[in-house]
Design an enzyme around this catalytic site. Structure first.
Site, PDB file in Angstrom:
ATOM      1  N   GLY A  45       0.827  -1.212   0.000  1.00 56.22           N
ATOM      2  CA  GLY A  45       0.000   0.000   0.000  1.00 56.22           C
ATOM      3  C   GLY A  45       0.851   1.247   0.000  1.00 56.22           C
ATOM      4  O   GLY A  45       2.020   1.221   0.352  1.00 56.22           O
ATOM      5  N   LYS A  46       0.216   2.357  -0.419  1.00 55.34           N
ATOM      6  CA  LYS A  46       0.903   3.653  -0.454  1.00 55.34           C
ATOM      7  C   LYS A  46       0.253   4.572   0.562  1.00 55.34           C
ATOM      8  O   LYS A  46      -0.969   4.548   0.733  1.00 55.34           O
ATOM      9  CB  LYS A  46       0.742   4.286  -1.842  1.00 55.34           C
ATOM     10  CG  LYS A  46       1.801   3.881  -2.848  1.00 55.34           C
ATOM     11  CD  LYS A  46       1.591   4.632  -4.150  1.00 55.34           C
ATOM     12  CE  LYS A  46       2.780   4.667  -5.067  1.00 55.34           C
ATOM     13  NZ  LYS A  46       3.733   3.587  -4.968  1.00 55.34           N
ATOM     14  N   LYS A  48       0.643   8.701   2.650  1.00 57.01           N
ATOM     15  CA  LYS A  48       1.098  10.080   2.456  1.00 57.01           C
ATOM     16  C   LYS A  48       2.584  10.219   2.771  1.00 57.01           C
ATOM     17  O   LYS A  48       3.291  11.000   2.157  1.00 57.01           O
ATOM     18  CB  LYS A  48       0.276  10.987   3.377  1.00 57.01           C
ATOM     19  CG  LYS A  48       0.475  12.470   3.096  1.00 57.01           C
ATOM     20  CD  LYS A  48      -0.474  13.302   3.924  1.00 57.01           C
ATOM     21  CE  LYS A  48      -0.269  14.782   3.627  1.00 57.01           C
ATOM     22  NZ  LYS A  48      -1.132  15.623   4.474  1.00 57.01           N
ATOM     23  N   TYR A 117       1.426  -8.724   9.403  1.00 53.99           N
ATOM     24  CA  TYR A 117       0.945  -8.791   8.029  1.00 53.99           C
ATOM     25  C   TYR A 117      -0.494  -9.315   8.024  1.00 53.99           C
ATOM     26  O   TYR A 117      -0.775 -10.365   8.586  1.00 53.99           O
ATOM     27  CB  TYR A 117       1.856  -9.713   7.202  1.00 53.99           C
ATOM     28  CG  TYR A 117       1.329 -10.040   5.827  1.00 53.99           C
ATOM     29  CD1 TYR A 117       0.938  -9.025   4.950  1.00 53.99           C
ATOM     30  CD2 TYR A 117       1.216 -11.364   5.404  1.00 53.99           C
ATOM     31  CE1 TYR A 117       0.444  -9.332   3.681  1.00 53.99           C
ATOM     32  CE2 TYR A 117       0.732 -11.683   4.139  1.00 53.99           C
ATOM     33  CZ  TYR A 117       0.341 -10.650   3.281  1.00 53.99           C
ATOM     34  OH  TYR A 117      -0.146 -10.948   2.033  1.00 53.99           O
ATOM     35  N   ASP A 161     -11.022   6.959  14.611  1.00 55.04           N
ATOM     36  CA  ASP A 161     -11.045   6.951  13.144  1.00 55.04           C
ATOM     37  C   ASP A 161     -11.342   5.559  12.591  1.00 55.04           C
ATOM     38  O   ASP A 161     -10.672   5.075  11.695  1.00 55.04           O
ATOM     39  CB  ASP A 161      -9.702   7.481  12.608  1.00 55.04           C
ATOM     40  CG  ASP A 161      -9.801   7.973  11.161  1.00 55.04           C
ATOM     41  OD1 ASP A 161     -10.925   8.231  10.700  1.00 55.04           O
ATOM     42  OD2 ASP A 161      -8.759   8.093  10.499  1.00 55.04           O
TER      43      ASP A 161
END
Length: 304
Positions: A45-46, A48, A117, A161
């Site tokens: 994943g990417k 910010k 993971y 969140d």
């Protein structure tokens, strides 16, 4: 005191039930890890501030997710305190439905978080693919989250969140709460910072009132609706309309919506935080009891 503890000691966030030294299989606790201890695999994943990679410890072949963050980006955004808090909080939490943060290390340019993971990826992806989830899957997730948040709140941690993007799926499809970037350890369990995602924000946060751990109850009510319908309950064309609907608690259920789930959601989405159904009663709710198929991973019995 280990180097990792030294970095986070300056933060006021000190979770109580400290599970000191989350050990990684095959790694002596005395040794500071470096990137050379890992074989790096595909990106998972990417973010910010950097990316997450599948990785394996060379010595023990233990599989982990390695979150690589760039110090320059974190400093530029003034997020050092938040990262420190995330590490401090998540490294102390051990629960089958919370993603483990085993350890971290850093070099001149990067900070590396060694995470559990979660082989089935983000719940968000699953929801995008299938549009909606069935009652069994949704009720199971509600039971898992209610149990995990009970544990968080007992340790004076509010997540703040909860949303599909921050929930990962384990080997058996069990939910793992991830991303404690917005979570807060607060001995008094009272805060008034506005954060989180607009669709999931409770009324007290929108109005800038002091809030407590009951914000998480609102969030899982919103989540339950989104999983069954495919979109969050207050979603609108504009920010201001979304806020208006949240403050009015303007929830509209589609005609085919399961009545048991509607009952549960209606008890969670309450303007007054004190009126929201407590976590213990979510676990006992007839709809959850009837539909949940929660399976505890083998290791969970030792942790609980």
């Amino acid at each position: 005191m280990s180097h990792s503890q030294a970095m986070v000691k300056s933060d006021s966030a000190q979770p109580t039930a400290a599970a000191e030294g989350q050990t990684l299989p095959g790694v002596p606790t005395t040794r500071q890890l470096t990137i050379d201890d890992f074989e790096i695999g595909r990106p998972l994943g990417k973010g910010k501030f950097g990316n997450v990679y599948l990785a394996r410890l060379k010595e023990s072949h233990f599989i982990v997710a390695l979150k690589v963050l760039f110090k320059s980006q974190i400093e530029k955004e003034g997020m050092e305190h938040q990262l420190r808090r995330e590490i401090e909080i998540q490294s102390h939490l051990q629960h089958p439905n919370i993603l483990r943060l085993y350890n971290y290390f850093h070099d001149a340019r990067r900070v590396y978080l060694i995470l559990e993971y979660a082989p089935r990826g983000e719940l968000y992806r699953e929801l995008q693919k299938s549009q909606t989830l069935d009652e069994q899957r949704t009720a199971t997730i509600m039971e898992e989250l209610a149990d995990a948040l009970t544990y968080c709140h007992e340790n004076k941690v509010i997540h703040r969140d909860i949303k599909p993007e921050n929930l990962l799926l384990g080997f058996r499809g069990e939910v793992k709460i991830a991303d404690f970037g917005w979570s807060v350890h607060t001995p008094s369990l009272r805060r008034n910072t506005m954060c989180g995602t607009l669709d999931y924000l409770p009324p007290e946060m929108i109005e800038g009132r002091t809030y407590n751990e009951k914000v998480d109850l609102w969030c899982i009510g919103v989540l339950c609706y989104e999983l069954l319908v495919g979109s969050p309950p207050f979603e609108s064309t504009s920010h201001s309309e979304t806020c208006r609907r949240i403050l009015k608690v303007d929830v509209r259920f589609p005609p085919s919506f399961p009545l048991g789930a509607q009952n549960l959601i209606s008890k969670l989405l309450r303007y007054q935080p004190l009126e929201r159904l407590p976590l213990a009663q979510i676990l006992q709710h007839p709809w959850v009891q009837a539909h949940s198929r929660r399976v505890l991973p083998p290791s969970a019995h030792m942790a609980s």
